[in-house]
Design a protein around this motif. Structure first.
Motif, short mmCIF file in Angstrom:
data_model
loop_
_atom_site.label_atom_id
_atom_site.label_comp_id
_atom_site.label_asym_id
_atom_site.label_seq_id
_atom_site.Cartn_x
_atom_site.Cartn_y
_atom_site.Cartn_z
N ARG A 571 31.37 -12.16 -8.96
CA ARG A 571 32.04 -10.92 -9.39
C ARG A 571 31.21 -9.66 -9.10
O ARG A 571 31.64 -8.56 -9.41
CB ARG A 571 32.38 -10.93 -10.88
CG ARG A 571 33.20 -12.10 -11.35
CD ARG A 571 34.64 -12.02 -10.96
NE ARG A 571 35.43 -13.08 -11.60
CZ ARG A 571 36.64 -13.45 -11.25
NH1 ARG A 571 37.25 -12.84 -10.25
NH2 ARG A 571 37.27 -14.42 -11.89
N THR A 639 39.46 -15.97 -5.82
CA THR A 639 38.78 -15.00 -6.70
C THR A 639 38.34 -13.78 -5.91
O THR A 639 37.92 -12.78 -6.50
CB THR A 639 37.56 -15.64 -7.37
OG1 THR A 639 36.66 -16.11 -6.37
CG2 THR A 639 37.98 -16.80 -8.25
N ARG A 640 38.42 -13.85 -4.57
CA ARG A 640 38.10 -12.68 -3.76
C ARG A 640 39.09 -11.57 -4.09
O ARG A 640 40.30 -11.77 -4.10
CB ARG A 640 38.18 -13.01 -2.27
CG ARG A 640 37.77 -11.83 -1.42
CD ARG A 640 38.01 -12.07 0.06
NE ARG A 640 37.41 -11.00 0.85
CZ ARG A 640 37.56 -10.86 2.15
NH1 ARG A 640 38.27 -11.72 2.83
NH2 ARG A 640 36.97 -9.86 2.79
N ASN A 642 39.43 -10.42 -6.90
CA ASN A 642 39.81 -10.65 -8.29
C ASN A 642 41.31 -10.91 -8.45
O ASN A 642 41.93 -10.53 -9.44
CB ASN A 642 39.40 -9.47 -9.18
CG ASN A 642 37.90 -9.34 -9.30
OD1 ASN A 642 37.16 -10.31 -9.13
ND2 ASN A 642 37.43 -8.13 -9.57
N ASP A 644 42.66 -13.64 -9.14
CA ASP A 644 42.86 -14.53 -10.30
C ASP A 644 42.82 -13.78 -11.62
O ASP A 644 43.26 -14.32 -12.64
CB ASP A 644 41.79 -15.62 -10.30
CG ASP A 644 40.38 -15.05 -10.41
OD1 ASP A 644 40.07 -14.09 -9.67
OD2 ASP A 644 39.59 -15.55 -11.24
N LEU A 645 42.31 -12.55 -11.61
CA LEU A 645 42.27 -11.74 -12.83
C LEU A 645 43.49 -10.83 -12.95
O LEU A 645 43.68 -10.17 -13.98
CB LEU A 645 41.00 -10.88 -12.87
CG LEU A 645 39.66 -11.63 -12.84
CD1 LEU A 645 38.51 -10.64 -12.90
CD2 LEU A 645 39.58 -12.64 -13.98
N THR A 653 44.96 -22.90 -15.98
CA THR A 653 44.28 -23.28 -14.74
C THR A 653 44.12 -24.78 -14.72
O THR A 653 43.48 -25.36 -15.61
CB THR A 653 42.90 -22.60 -14.64
OG1 THR A 653 43.08 -21.18 -14.59
CG2 THR A 653 42.16 -23.05 -13.39
N GLN A 656 40.12 -25.84 -10.05
CA GLN A 656 39.36 -24.75 -9.46
C GLN A 656 38.19 -25.31 -8.65
O GLN A 656 37.69 -26.39 -8.93
CB GLN A 656 38.84 -23.77 -10.52
CG GLN A 656 37.83 -24.34 -11.49
CD GLN A 656 37.43 -23.32 -12.56
OE1 GLN A 656 38.18 -22.40 -12.87
NE2 GLN A 656 36.25 -23.50 -13.12
N GLU A 658 34.39 -24.53 -7.60
CA GLU A 658 33.27 -23.70 -8.03
C GLU A 658 31.95 -24.31 -7.60
O GLU A 658 31.85 -25.51 -7.33
CB GLU A 658 33.29 -23.50 -9.54
CG GLU A 658 33.08 -24.78 -10.34
CD GLU A 658 33.01 -24.49 -11.83
OE1 GLU A 658 32.21 -23.63 -12.23
OE2 GLU A 658 33.75 -25.14 -12.58
N VAL A 663 33.21 -19.24 -9.11
CA VAL A 663 34.52 -19.84 -8.84
C VAL A 663 35.10 -19.20 -7.59
O VAL A 663 35.13 -17.98 -7.47
CB VAL A 663 35.47 -19.63 -10.04
CG1 VAL A 663 36.84 -20.24 -9.73
CG2 VAL A 663 34.89 -20.23 -11.30
N VAL A 666 41.33 -20.75 -7.75
CA VAL A 666 41.92 -21.42 -8.90
C VAL A 666 43.36 -21.80 -8.58
O VAL A 666 44.03 -21.13 -7.79
CB VAL A 666 41.89 -20.53 -10.17
CG1 VAL A 666 40.46 -20.18 -10.54
CG2 VAL A 666 42.73 -19.29 -9.99
#
Length: 672
Positions: A571, A639-640, A642, A644-645, A653, A656, A658, A663, A666
């Motif tokens: 992150r 997660t690139r 973000n 997934d956020l 989930t 995933q 990791e 991570v 996901v």
């Protein structure tokens, strides 16, 4: 330095020479690499690279060369040199012709890795110009064991081959110089001592402009130094100014000025204005420093008129006279058939047809031959460039139909690539064209293993000391300096578009490992105890080897402990930006998804589509107009960026990928 004995023998023992150890290591790695290649998932744009290679390979024919039809490959990527992809397709066709079984992706990755191994061979030969054989071998192993390079060696068909062939071009170019140098006479520049002449003229000058130049230089140097040291604090000034101006409103002058420029304040958030102000401030600082540097250079040049005159009379005029001499064409023609000139030109052409910045190799080779201060250098350099240009044209089909305009367009596209994504750096997202000037040096410092970073910092003053003692020759010193510093400074000052961390600049890494190797070589000689030297070598290599083992097949996401390792960088910096983890997510979906499931993908959906079961329906998250995910069954989110956020946050989930707390992708169940 010359290698001692190829095989050191005695009555009781024998020691294999380092070059033979390297040979057997590379052969073993080539075999092992074929099996390791199957562990890596499909990278983001590899399907397009394969298609581009097939198109170029099919385009090549005598008829198309003599009467080239329009080059119909679409997109900006067509301006990438295609020779490596053409090679891969040629090998694939060979396997098909003889009905040999192979997996296309595995073969593709294996050939990429083979070019990396070729680069290790060239690096060892380059290192032998600076250090003894065992230190050269250690430096080669150190370069090989960098997790970021080892991972890219399989999945990267551009930057790794370019780094390898650039090293090859330089090494063979240096061999060319070694072979032709005895036939070149000493330059008159040696007798004139231009540098000493300039220093003497500078000392005799007592004008006011000289005092102004000295003050200017000191102020500029101190300002740049303090800005670099305290940039983390200085870079927050735009944020403070914007926040205070917004709070001030129309009651204060600062607020009034802000409202004049921020006319869409009701539409855009504070963060948007802070981000824009930070970018503009960074550009202003960079361009101000650059402008001041050029002004300083102009002032200094104006203070050295006699030196400029000396350079013109004894240097530039000599080369201009050589070009127009009667023997120039004859000498150039003789070098065109010289085996080493021919081989060096071929490698230069191949390097250029991988990436348009390949002529950097010619610039470095030319710089070395000029540093050796020999006369009649233009003829061999001209032959070298002519051969390189001809080879580039022959193996780059795009140029057949576009000619020189294709080269110009390729330069324009590659220097300012129209990439519209964002780059995560130090916890913030930036445009690829508006990165902080600390971007490249910071990533080099945190993505190489700790012994390399520490060794390079220690090795720089040691290298300069060796130069002053003339232990290392001036051409060899300036080769490393220009190879590393020019691209680094150019990126910091000119802000070209960069993305996917610093993979486009892998080619500037070899000098770092040469500098580290020189320091280690000196240390080995001073200690002169084999068991201690062996322990030091193991300690230097161990961090990279452990990371490769534990991160496989995601070695390329490596970050060192200066930022807390991979977990600490999560992150904060880019991770799996080529999305090879999508492969694992797709395997999970294939094994667990319901029949006829609808899968929405935040990432390279085409790769999921390629591997997914036939009954599954794949959708690109970026093309879904409705933000609602109610009509879909599963979500695969990188997660690139973000993703997934931002999407399917309330859904469980179920899988995933990791590594060490980071991570990469996901899978979320949208049914429950």
């Amino acid at each position: 330095m010359k290698e001692n004995n190829n095989l050191i023998t005695s009555k009781y023992k024998f020691v294999i020479a380092p070059k033979y150890i390297l040979f057997f290591f590379l052969i073993g790695s080539l075999v092992a690499g074929y099996f390791l290649a199957s562990d890596y998932g499909m990278s983001w744009d590899i399907r397009y690279q394969i298609m581009m290679g097939k198109y170029n390979q099919e385009y090549i024919s005598l008829a198309n060369f003599l009467n080239p039809p329009p080059f119909e490959l679409m997109g900006h990527d067509k301006y990438y040199g295609p020779i490596h992809e053409i090679l891969i397709q040629s090998v694939s066709n060979f396997f098909r012709r003889y009905q040999l079984e192979f997996a296309e992706l595995q073969l593709y990755y294996w050939i990429n890795f083979s070019s990396f191994l070729l680069g290790m061979f060239f690096f060892y030969n380059l290192a032998r110009r600076y250090m003894q054989a065992w230190a050269s071998l250690l430096s080669t192993f150190l370069l090989f064991s960098q997790p970021i390079l080892f991972g890219h060696a399989f999945i990267n068909s551009k930057d790794i081959p370019f780094m390898a062939f650039l090293m090859g071009s330089i090494v063979i170019g240096l061999h060319m110089i070694d072979r032709i140098e005895p036939s070149l006479g000493s330059s008159v520049i040696i007798n004139n001592k231009i540098s000493k002449f300039a220093i003497l003229e500078w000392k005799k000058n007592n004008s006011k402009r000289k005092k102004i130049a000295i003050i200017f230089a000191w102020v500029w140097s101190v300002t740049v130094f303090l800005t670099i040291i305290f940039w983390s604090f200085i870079s927050k000034l735009p944020e403070l100014v914007v926040e205070q101006s917004m709070r001030a409103g129309s009651e204060r002058i600062s607020g009034q000025l802000f409202l004049r420029f921020a006319q869409n304040i009701d539409i855009f958030s504070l963060d948007a204005y802070v981000h824009k102000a930070t970018i503009l401030f960074s550009r202003f600082m960079t361009r101000s420093f650059l402008l001041c540097f050029f002004l300083l250079g102009i002032i200094i040049i104006s203070l050295l008129p006699k030196t400029i005159n000396q350079i013109w009379n004894n240097f530039l005029k000599a080369y201009i006279a050589e070009i127009f001499s009667k023997t120039f064409i004859r000498e150039t023609a003789s070098y065109l058939i010289n085996p080493w000139s021919f081989l060096a030109g071929i490698f230069l052409g191949i390097t250029t047809s991988i990436r348009i910045v390949g002529p950097v190799a010619a610039g470095l080779v030319g710089m070395v031959i000029l540093c050796r201060k020999k006369e009649k250098t233009l003829a061999p350099l001209t032959a070298y460039l002519l051969i390189g240009s001809a080879v580039t044209y022959l193996i780059w089909p795009l140029l057949w139909s576009t000619g020189f305009s294709g080269v110009i367009q390729a330069i324009r596209v590659m220097t300012d690539f129209p990439w519209k994504g964002t780059v995560l750096f130090n916890g913030q997202f930036y445009s690829g064209a508006d990165l902080p000037f600390s971007y490249l040096p910071a990533l080099i410092a945190i993505q190489l293993t700790e012994p390399v970073v520490i060794g390079f910092i220690i090795g720089i003053p040691f290298l300069i000391w060796l130069k002053t003692k003339k232990t290392i020759s001036a051409p060899n010193f300036w080769l490393l300096t220009f190879w590393f510093l020019f691209p680094l400074i150019g990126v910091m000052l000119l802000h070209p578009t960069i993305y996917d961390n610093f993979r486009q600049f892998f080619f500037i890494l070899p000098p770092i490992f040469i500098v580290v190797g020189i320091s280690v070589d000196w240390l080995f000689v001073k200690i002169n105890l084999k068991w201690i030297n062996s322990m030091i070598a193991l300690a230097i290599l161990l961090p990279g080897l452990l990371a490769i083992t534990t991160l496989h097949p995601y070695e390329y996401v490596y970050y060192n402990h200066f930022v807390g390792g991979v977990g600490g960088a999560f992150r904060q910096f880019e991770m799996d930006y080529w999305a090879i983890s999508i492969n694992e997510a797709t395997i999970f979906i294939n094994e667990n998804a319901i029949t006829d499931a609808k899968i929405v993908v935040g990432g390279p959906y085409q790769n999921v589509e390629y591997y997914a079961r036939e009954d599954l329906k794949i959708f690109d998250l970026d093309k879904i107009k409705d933000d609602s995910l109610d009509d879909y069954d599963y979500a695969i989110l990188l997660t690139r960026g973000n993703a997934d956020l931002e999407y399917a946050i309330g859904y469980p989930t179920i899988f995933q990928v990791e590594q060490k707390g980071a991570v990469f992708v996901v899978v979320r169940d949208l049914i429950r």
